[in-house]
Scaffold this active site. Structure first.
Site, PDB file in Angstrom:
ATOM      1  N   GLU A 299       4.671  -5.159   7.214  1.00  0.00           N
ATOM      2  CA  GLU A 299       3.884  -4.126   7.884  1.00  0.00           C
ATOM      3  C   GLU A 299       4.372  -3.819   9.300  1.00  0.00           C
ATOM      4  OE1 GLU A 299       2.610  -6.539   5.993  1.00  0.00           O
ATOM      5  OE2 GLU A 299       0.984  -5.737   4.774  1.00  0.00           O
TER       6      GLU A 299
ATOM      7  N   ALA B 108       0.862  -1.179   0.000  1.00  0.00           N
ATOM      8  CA  ALA B 108       0.000   0.000   0.000  1.00  0.00           C
ATOM      9  C   ALA B 108       0.899   1.229   0.000  1.00  0.00           C
ATOM     10  CB  ALA B 108      -0.882  -0.023   1.232  1.00  0.00           C
TER      11      ALA B 108
HETATM   12  N1  CO8 Z   1       4.633   3.174  -0.553  1.00  0.00           N
HETATM   13  C1  CO8 Z   1       5.067   4.339  -1.078  1.00  0.00           C
HETATM   14  N2  CO8 Z   1       6.252   4.471  -1.709  1.00  0.00           N
HETATM   15  C2  CO8 Z   1       7.033   3.384  -1.799  1.00  0.00           C
HETATM   16  C3  CO8 Z   1       6.640   2.125  -1.270  1.00  0.00           C
HETATM   17  C4  CO8 Z   1       5.368   2.038  -0.632  1.00  0.00           C
HETATM   18  N3  CO8 Z   1       4.893   0.891  -0.122  1.00  0.00           N
HETATM   19  N4  CO8 Z   1       7.610   1.235  -1.503  1.00  0.00           N
HETATM   20  C5  CO8 Z   1       8.583   1.900  -2.173  1.00  0.00           C
HETATM   21  N5  CO8 Z   1       8.231   3.205  -2.343  1.00  0.00           N
HETATM   22  C6  CO8 Z   1       9.002   4.245  -3.008  1.00  0.00           C
HETATM   23  C7  CO8 Z   1      10.164   4.713  -2.149  1.00  0.00           C
HETATM   24  O1  CO8 Z   1       9.728   5.648  -1.191  1.00  0.00           O
HETATM   25  C8  CO8 Z   1      11.079   5.307  -3.186  1.00  0.00           C
HETATM   26  O2  CO8 Z   1      10.574   6.584  -3.529  1.00  0.00           O
HETATM   27  P1  CO8 Z   1      11.582   7.859  -3.632  1.00  0.00           P
HETATM   28  O3  CO8 Z   1      12.450   7.508  -4.813  1.00  0.00           O
HETATM   29  O4  CO8 Z   1      10.643   8.985  -3.878  1.00  0.00           O
HETATM   30  O5  CO8 Z   1      12.317   7.906  -2.368  1.00  0.00           O
HETATM   31  C9  CO8 Z   1      10.863   4.401  -4.397  1.00  0.00           C
HETATM   32  O6  CO8 Z   1       9.608   3.737  -4.164  1.00  0.00           O
HETATM   33  C10 CO8 Z   1      11.940   3.353  -4.553  1.00  0.00           C
HETATM   34  O7  CO8 Z   1      12.043   2.629  -3.325  1.00  0.00           O
HETATM   35  P2  CO8 Z   1      13.436   2.360  -2.589  1.00  0.00           P
HETATM   36  O8  CO8 Z   1      14.400   3.460  -2.871  1.00  0.00           O
HETATM   37  O9  CO8 Z   1      13.140   2.066  -1.161  1.00  0.00           O
HETATM   38  O10 CO8 Z   1      13.906   1.032  -3.345  1.00  0.00           O
HETATM   39  P3  CO8 Z   1      14.902  -0.095  -2.803  1.00  0.00           P
HETATM   40  O11 CO8 Z   1      15.183  -0.963  -3.957  1.00  0.00           O
HETATM   41  O12 CO8 Z   1      16.027   0.520  -2.048  1.00  0.00           O
HETATM   42  O13 CO8 Z   1      14.022  -0.925  -1.717  1.00  0.00           O
HETATM   43  C11 CO8 Z   1      12.052  -2.092  -0.954  1.00  0.00           C
HETATM   44  C12 CO8 Z   1      12.950  -1.716  -2.151  1.00  0.00           C
HETATM   45  C13 CO8 Z   1      12.796  -3.040  -0.015  1.00  0.00           C
HETATM   46  C14 CO8 Z   1      10.822  -2.786  -1.508  1.00  0.00           C
HETATM   47  C15 CO8 Z   1      11.656  -0.814  -0.173  1.00  0.00           C
HETATM   48  O14 CO8 Z   1      11.157   0.137  -1.092  1.00  0.00           O
HETATM   49  C16 CO8 Z   1      10.593  -1.015   0.871  1.00  0.00           C
HETATM   50  O15 CO8 Z   1      10.869  -1.550   1.954  1.00  0.00           O
HETATM   51  N6  CO8 Z   1       9.335  -0.564   0.587  1.00  0.00           N
HETATM   52  C17 CO8 Z   1       8.246  -0.631   1.526  1.00  0.00           C
HETATM   53  C18 CO8 Z   1       7.676  -2.021   1.583  1.00  0.00           C
HETATM   54  C19 CO8 Z   1       6.585  -2.075   2.611  1.00  0.00           C
HETATM   55  O16 CO8 Z   1       6.787  -1.824   3.792  1.00  0.00           O
HETATM   56  N7  CO8 Z   1       5.371  -2.439   2.180  1.00  0.00           N
HETATM   57  C20 CO8 Z   1       4.247  -2.578   3.049  1.00  0.00           C
HETATM   58  C21 CO8 Z   1       3.420  -1.353   2.985  1.00  0.00           C
HETATM   59  S1  CO8 Z   1       2.113  -1.416   4.197  1.00  0.00           S
HETATM   60  C22 CO8 Z   1       0.922  -2.323   3.472  1.00  0.00           C
HETATM   61  O17 CO8 Z   1       1.013  -2.728   2.345  1.00  0.00           O
HETATM   62  C23 CO8 Z   1      -0.276  -2.582   4.294  1.00  0.00           C
HETATM   63  C24 CO8 Z   1      -1.355  -3.244   3.486  1.00  0.00           C
HETATM   64  C25 CO8 Z   1      -2.616  -3.207   4.234  1.00  0.00           C
HETATM   65  C26 CO8 Z   1      -3.711  -2.799   3.329  1.00  0.00           C
HETATM   66  C27 CO8 Z   1      -3.716  -1.310   3.222  1.00  0.00           C
HETATM   67  C28 CO8 Z   1      -4.240  -0.885   1.907  1.00  0.00           C
HETATM   68  C29 CO8 Z   1      -4.284   0.616   1.686  1.00  0.00           C
END
Ligand code: CO8
Length: 264
Positions: A135, A69
Site C-alpha cells: 500500500e 483492493a
Molecule cells: N487493482 C486494480 N487492478 C489491478 C490490481 C489492483 N490491485 N492489481 C493488478 N491489476 C491489474 C493491472 O492494472 C493490469 O490490468 P491491465 O491489463 O488492464 O493493465 C492487470 O491487473 C495485470 O496486472 P500487471 O500487468 O501489473 O501484472 P504483473 O504480473 O506485471 O504484476 C503485480 C503483478 C506485481 C501484482 C502488479 O499487478 C501489482 O503491483 N499490483 C498492485 C498490487 C497492489 O498494490 N495491491 C495493493 C492495493 S491497495 C489495497 O489493497 C489496500 C487495501 C485496504 C483495504 C481497501 C479495501 C477497498
C-alpha cells in the site's frame, strides 16, 4: 447448488460438505472490487447458513490469489467519500462467519488480498504464493487489518519491513516457517485446492457446533488477554457438555468406536 455470481464462483464440493469460493477476475489479478467483495460475503454467508457444509475454501483463479483492493475503483475517492461510506467496512463480515475458512493462496496475496487471507482461519500456500502489503507504494496504508494481523503472524520487524517498504514480499516457504501459512503444497494450483478441500472435508466430519465453538475460542486469543481468554474458553468448553455430540464423542471413545456426530 451454488448461486450465479459475476466475479466469483461458489460451488459445493467435498461430497457436499465443503463450500468453495473462487475469485474469478484473473485479468485484473482478482483485484477486490466492491462488487466482488459483496459477492464473497454473500457466498460465505450462504455457506455458513447451509446445514451440510462444515468448512469453506477460498482461492483465486490464475496467477493471483488477489492483488489487493481495486486501485482503479478507489483512486479518486476523497477522505469524506471513504470515511462516510465506510467503503471497506463490509469486508469485516468475513470475520463473522462461524464456519472455518481456509485460504488456498495460489499466487499473489497483496494488500487487501493478504488481508483477506489473514481474515481466514487457516492459510495453505501454493508454491507460488507471495504475501505482501504494497500500500505504501500507492501513498496509502493497509486498511483491512494488515497492520494489525501481520504483526501477530510474522513478528514486528518482518511486518514493519513489509509494510514500510511496500516491497520484500514473503514467499510460501517463509510464510510456512513463520506460521502465516500452515504448510506449502508443491505443484499446480489443482493440487493446492485439492489439499485445502481435503482439510475442509476432514473438519466437516467433526461436530459443527463444536467446530464453531472451537473457532470462536481460538479467535478470542486475537482479541483479549490470556486470563480473560482462558475464562471465555472455559465457558465455551462447559457449553459443549450441553451437546449430544459431546456425549456421543466421549461414549464412542469409551466404547472403542468412531463417533457419529449429529450436529446437535
Ligand atoms: N487493482 C486494480 N487492478 C489491478 C490490481 C489492483 N490491485 N492489481 C493488478 N491489476 C491489474 C493491472 O492494472 C493490469 O490490468 P491491465 O491489463 O488492464 O493493465 C492487470 O491487473 C495485470 O496486472 P500487471 O500487468 O501489473 O501484472 P504483473 O504480473 O506485471 O504484476 C503485480 C503483478 C506485481 C501484482 C502488479 O499487478 C501489482 O503491483 N499490483 C498492485 C498490487 C497492489 O498494490 N495491491 C495493493 C492495493 S491497495 C489495497 O489493497 C489496500 C487495501 C485496504 C483495504 C481497501 C479495501 C477497498
Amino acid at each position: 447448488e451454488g448461486k450465479e455470481y459475476e466475479s466469483i464462483h461458489a460451488t459445493i464440493v467435498g461430497d457436499g460438505t465443503v463450500g468453495l469460493v473462487t475469485l474469478d477476475r484473473p485479468k485484473a489479478l482478482n483485484a477486490l472490487s466492491h462488487a466482488l467483495m459483496v459477492e464473497v460475503v454473500d457466498a460465505l454467508q450462504a455457506f455458513d447458513a447451509s446445514p451440510k457444509i462444515g468448512a469453506i475454501v477460498i482461492t483465486g483463479k490464475g496467477k493471483a490469489f488477489a492483488a489487493g483492493a481495486d486501485i482503479k475503483e478507489m483512486k479518486d475517492k476523497t477522505f469524506v467519500d471513504a470515511y462516510a461510506s465506510r467503503f471497506v467496512h463490509h469486508w469485516n463480515a468475513v470475520t463473522a462467519i462461524r464456519k472455518p475458512i481456509i485460504a488456498a493462496v495460489n499466487g499473489y496475496a497483496l494488500g487487501g488480498g493478504c488481508e483477506l487471507a489473514m481474515m481466514c482461519d487457516i492459510i495453505i500456500a501454493g508454491e507460488r504464493a507471495q504475501f505482501g502489503q504494497p500500500e505504501l507504494n500507492l501513498g496509502t496504508i493497509p486498511g483491512i487489518g494488515g497492520t494489525q494481523r501481520l504483526i501477530r503472524e510474522v513478528g514486528k520487524s518482518r511486518a514493519m519491513e513489509m509494510v514500510l517498504t511496500g516491497k520484500h514480499f514473503m514467499g510460501a516457504q517463509e510464510a510456512a516457517q513463520r506460521g502465516l501459512a500452515c504448510r506449502v503444497v508443491p505443484g499446480e494450483d489443482e493440487a493446492l485446492v485439492a489439499e485445502a478441500i481435503s482439510l475442509a472435508k476432514e473438519i466437516s466430519k467433526q461436530s459443527k457446533p463444536v467446530v464453531a465453538l472451537a473457532k470462536e475460542s481460538v479467535n478470542t486469543a486475537y482479541e483479549i488477554g490470556l486470563t480473560e481468554g482462558v475464562r471465555r474458553e472455559q465457558v465455551l468448553f462447559y457449553a459443549t457438555f450441553g451437546l449430544q455430540d459431546q456425549k456421543e464423542g466421549m461414549s464412542a471413545f469409551v466404547e472403542k468406536r468412531s463417533p457419529e456426530f449429529k450436529d446437535k
